[in-house]
Design a protein around this motif. Sequence first.
Motif, PDB file in Angstrom:
ATOM      1  N   GLU A  88       0.831  -1.203   0.000  1.00  0.00           N
ATOM      2  CA  GLU A  88       0.000   0.000   0.000  1.00  0.00           C
ATOM      3  C   GLU A  88       0.865   1.253   0.000  1.00  0.00           C
ATOM      4  OE1 GLU A  88      -3.392   0.452  -0.169  1.00  0.00           O
ATOM      5  OE2 GLU A  88      -3.391  -1.676  -0.737  1.00  0.00           O
ATOM      6  N   LEU A  89       1.909   1.265   0.809  1.00  0.00           N
ATOM      7  CA  LEU A  89       2.804   2.419   0.853  1.00  0.00           C
ATOM      8  C   LEU A  89       3.491   2.618  -0.491  1.00  0.00           C
ATOM      9  CD1 LEU A  89       4.481   1.938   4.363  1.00  0.00           C
ATOM     10  CD2 LEU A  89       2.796   3.676   3.713  1.00  0.00           C
ATOM     11  N   HIS A  90       3.880   1.504  -1.108  1.00  0.00           N
ATOM     12  CA  HIS A  90       4.542   1.595  -2.414  1.00  0.00           C
ATOM     13  C   HIS A  90       3.580   2.124  -3.471  1.00  0.00           C
ATOM     14  CE1 HIS A  90       7.623   0.612  -5.346  1.00  0.00           C
ATOM     15  NE2 HIS A  90       6.709   0.039  -6.097  1.00  0.00           N
ATOM     16  N   GLY A  91       2.287   1.788  -3.347  1.00  0.00           N
ATOM     17  CA  GLY A  91       1.304   2.288  -4.297  1.00  0.00           C
ATOM     18  C   GLY A  91       1.101   3.792  -4.173  1.00  0.00           C
ATOM     19  N   ILE A  92       1.307   4.317  -2.965  1.00  0.00           N
ATOM     20  CA  ILE A  92       1.165   5.760  -2.745  1.00  0.00           C
ATOM     21  C   ILE A  92       2.407   6.506  -3.226  1.00  0.00           C
ATOM     22  CG2 ILE A  92       0.880   7.545  -0.974  1.00  0.00           C
ATOM     23  CD1 ILE A  92      -0.657   5.462   0.676  1.00  0.00           C
ATOM     24  N   LEU A  93       3.582   5.969  -2.858  1.00  0.00           N
ATOM     25  CA  LEU A  93       4.845   6.609  -3.229  1.00  0.00           C
ATOM     26  C   LEU A  93       5.874   5.522  -3.487  1.00  0.00           C
ATOM     27  CD1 LEU A  93       6.204   9.395  -3.544  1.00  0.00           C
ATOM     28  CD2 LEU A  93       6.928   9.209  -1.155  1.00  0.00           C
ATOM     29  N   ASN A  94       6.474   5.559  -4.669  1.00  0.00           N
ATOM     30  CA  ASN A  94       7.387   4.488  -5.074  1.00  0.00           C
ATOM     31  C   ASN A  94       8.571   4.322  -4.141  1.00  0.00           C
ATOM     32  OD1 ASN A  94       5.855   3.763  -7.270  1.00  0.00           O
ATOM     33  ND2 ASN A  94       7.002   5.017  -8.729  1.00  0.00           N
ATOM     34  N   SER A  98       7.369  -1.584  -0.834  1.00  0.00           N
ATOM     35  CA  SER A  98       7.782  -2.309  -2.035  1.00  0.00           C
ATOM     36  C   SER A  98       6.612  -3.089  -2.603  1.00  0.00           C
ATOM     37  CB  SER A  98       8.945  -3.271  -1.731  1.00  0.00           C
ATOM     38  OG  SER A  98       8.576  -4.199  -0.730  1.00  0.00           O
ATOM     39  N   ASP A  99       6.697  -3.358  -3.893  1.00  0.00           N
ATOM     40  CA  ASP A  99       5.664  -4.130  -4.587  1.00  0.00           C
ATOM     41  C   ASP A  99       5.930  -5.618  -4.372  1.00  0.00           C
ATOM     42  OD1 ASP A  99       3.525  -4.757  -6.142  1.00  0.00           O
ATOM     43  OD2 ASP A  99       4.378  -4.062  -8.041  1.00  0.00           O
ATOM     44  N   TYR A 100       5.058  -6.446  -4.955  1.00  0.00           N
ATOM     45  CA  TYR A 100       5.291  -7.887  -4.904  1.00  0.00           C
ATOM     46  C   TYR A 100       6.670  -8.211  -5.466  1.00  0.00           C
ATOM     47  CZ  TYR A 100       0.450  -9.210  -3.763  1.00  0.00           C
ATOM     48  OH  TYR A 100      -0.748  -9.406  -3.143  1.00  0.00           O
TER      49      TYR A 100
END
Length: 328
Positions: A88-94, A98-100
């Motif tokens: 979720e954090l990665h979706g807000i700010l790269n 981290s993503d999958y």
Amino acid sequence: MNAITPHYSAAYPRNALRHLGLWIATMFLVASASLAEAQTSAPESEAPPENITSGKVVALVFQGNKALSSDELASVTTTKVTGWISRELHGILNSLGSDYQSLSLTTLAHDTAVLKQYYQNHGFIDAQCTYAVRANREDLHTYYEQIRRERLTRNSGTKATPVSPVGDTVIFTIREGTPYTISRVAIEGLESLPNEFQPELTEHVTIKSGERWSRAAAASEVQRLINILIENGYPNARSDSMLVQHTEGFHTVNVLLYFRPGHRYRYGSVHIDFDTTSIERSRVGAKVILAQLYIDSGHWYKLSEIQRSEAALNKLGTFDLFRISLDT
């Protein structure tokens, strides 16, 4: 296909035949997308197309493990499933979270070796491990649908849409085998120690015959003995080696622990040396320094007393650097 083509070439113009071939190819892709799952097995099996194996690890499954929990095994593998909060954090700010994790066949091969070694270190010397990758059905359907659309519009000048990643479930299959137990524990190199150490070497040993073999438990026993030695006058005590022997056809091991205790020392007189090369020269009274030491002349060396003495000197806040060392 070769047997059918001559029959249609006489009845339809060439363009119609091209459309028919495209229709057959499209139907093949749609049929492929309707499969329940696509699975990649361990290294010896045939690998799937490269553009599928670059998917995302969305689930991690262990099967066949009875003695060791899945949570414990997941803690030693490099392959992980990224947590919900991190995604979720990665979706807000790269730059956050981290993503999958991307699927890597090299990492999976490494993980199978790590899991096998982990099992062997916990008493399952004959354990084997393999992996398989199962692609998500809906992701596969989307993937094949995008490929189909891209082929239909390839010559239309339309910019290609990035292919959606395929979510993958990684499955590690464990064959534990029969656990090995300890048949005998032998300690070499400490035979010359005084009798006061014998209870620690015989009665208080933490690994015993009949227990399941564990390299971690054996390492803890080695460290226990080393701590006893350095707390009782042996500052240079070392563990030389650990040998684990087992005979083919039997599920038992002999554990041999080798030590080098070194010489036994008592405290002598204390000498205080100052650094004479320091630009800012100053002296602290010897009585002040000696008052911080937990060292009594004539007593056996103890590492804990050295550490307490250094902590007390540090509290003075006077020295940039100090060290208590043995002059043997």
